[in-house]
Design a protein around this motif. Sequence first.
Motif, PDB file in Angstrom:
ATOM      1  N   LYS A  67      11.131-113.074 -31.126  1.00  0.00           N
ATOM      2  CA  LYS A  67       9.666-113.168 -31.157  1.00  0.00           C
ATOM      3  C   LYS A  67       9.184-112.878 -32.574  1.00  0.00           C
ATOM      4  N   TYR A  93      -5.166-110.354 -30.485  1.00  0.00           N
ATOM      5  CA  TYR A  93      -3.832-110.433 -29.896  1.00  0.00           C
ATOM      6  C   TYR A  93      -3.603-111.725 -29.112  1.00  0.00           C
ATOM      7  N   ALA A  94      -4.566-112.128 -28.319  1.00  0.00           N
ATOM      8  CA  ALA A  94      -4.401-113.358 -27.532  1.00  0.00           C
ATOM      9  C   ALA A  94      -4.240-114.571 -28.446  1.00  0.00           C
ATOM     10  N   ASP A  95      -5.057-114.660 -29.495  1.00  0.00           N
ATOM     11  CA  ASP A  95      -4.967-115.786 -30.421  1.00  0.00           C
ATOM     12  C   ASP A  95      -3.669-115.754 -31.218  1.00  0.00           C
ATOM     13  N   ASN A  97      -0.896-114.941 -30.167  1.00  0.00           N
ATOM     14  CA  ASN A  97       0.191-115.367 -29.289  1.00  0.00           C
ATOM     15  C   ASN A  97       0.068-116.815 -28.833  1.00  0.00           C
ATOM     16  N   LYS A  98      -0.909-117.540 -29.343  1.00  0.00           N
ATOM     17  CA  LYS A  98      -1.117-118.919 -28.898  1.00  0.00           C
ATOM     18  C   LYS A  98      -0.001-119.848 -29.346  1.00  0.00           C
ATOM     19  N   PRO A 101       5.254-116.380 -29.088  1.00  0.00           N
ATOM     20  CA  PRO A 101       5.207-114.956 -28.744  1.00  0.00           C
ATOM     21  C   PRO A 101       5.241-114.076 -29.992  1.00  0.00           C
ATOM     22  N   GLN A 103       4.719-109.791 -31.320  1.00  0.00           N
ATOM     23  CA  GLN A 103       4.515-108.385 -31.007  1.00  0.00           C
ATOM     24  C   GLN A 103       3.869-107.683 -32.194  1.00  0.00           C
ATOM     25  N   ASN A 127      -3.948-101.288 -27.147  1.00  0.00           N
ATOM     26  CA  ASN A 127      -3.295-102.285 -26.298  1.00  0.00           C
ATOM     27  C   ASN A 127      -1.926-101.743 -25.893  1.00  0.00           C
ATOM     28  N   GLU A 129       0.521-103.138 -24.770  1.00  0.00           N
ATOM     29  CA  GLU A 129       1.625-104.039 -25.099  1.00  0.00           C
ATOM     30  C   GLU A 129       2.094-103.882 -26.545  1.00  0.00           C
ATOM     31  N   VAL A 199      -5.649-114.543 -38.375  1.00  0.00           N
ATOM     32  CA  VAL A 199      -5.214-115.354 -37.240  1.00  0.00           C
ATOM     33  C   VAL A 199      -4.842-116.765 -37.693  1.00  0.00           C
ATOM     34  N   GLN A 203      -1.022-118.353 -37.481  1.00  0.00           N
ATOM     35  CA  GLN A 203      -0.790-119.579 -36.704  1.00  0.00           C
ATOM     36  C   GLN A 203      -0.238-120.691 -37.579  1.00  0.00           C
TER      37      GLN A 203
END
Length: 208
Positions: A67, A93-95, A97-98, A101, A103, A127, A129, A199, A203
């Motif tokens: 990851k 965090y959600a973005d 992981n788009k 994966p 951490q 979080n 996680e 972000v 990405q």
Amino acid sequence: MMKRPFIIVAAVLLMTLGVLAASQWRQHQSPPDLKTSYLFPEARAMAPFELQDQHGSSFNNDSLKGKWSLIFIGFTSCPDICPTTMGKLAAAYADLNKEAPLQVVFISVDPERDTQDKLASYIEFFNPEFVAATAPHSELFPLTRQLGMIYAMVGEGEDYTVDHSASMVLLNPKGEKVAVVKPRSEGKSLPQIRLQEMVADVQAIQSL
């Protein structure tokens, strides 16, 4: 009877040429337009290290495999940079992981005060996680150096503080360093990680 060996040799040759072509393409493709990060020309391997996370488990080189990882150093008593950065990482965090994966790893450089229970409570707030880990300074100093980060204890007695880098390091699923996410300042404000730029950069790098 000679056709079968010829076909096998031809297939191997084509596969080799394909791998070389892919390698050449990666080397010559244009680098992404990064806003707040520096992408290393080549991925850099990490020397062996050993930390303990908020669950009491070992966190080492193997924990980086499979990851992407975004590493930030700090301490739970930090009054400004750490909670601000952790809040931004939680929001993003959600973005993050788009594409693949990823951490988030918070490494405490204040092992005397940041016990396992304290790290667990701290990371739970942002979080659950996320990973929070620490180790003795004998392990932390070489680790932070190879990450390109620094920290120093300031003051004496129980009220000491810790000066530390505010950047983050991005590692690929092989556990190799690939980029540094840098804070930026505008005017007289303190340097900060810009959420949307971070972000977008992560990405872009993940999609290479």
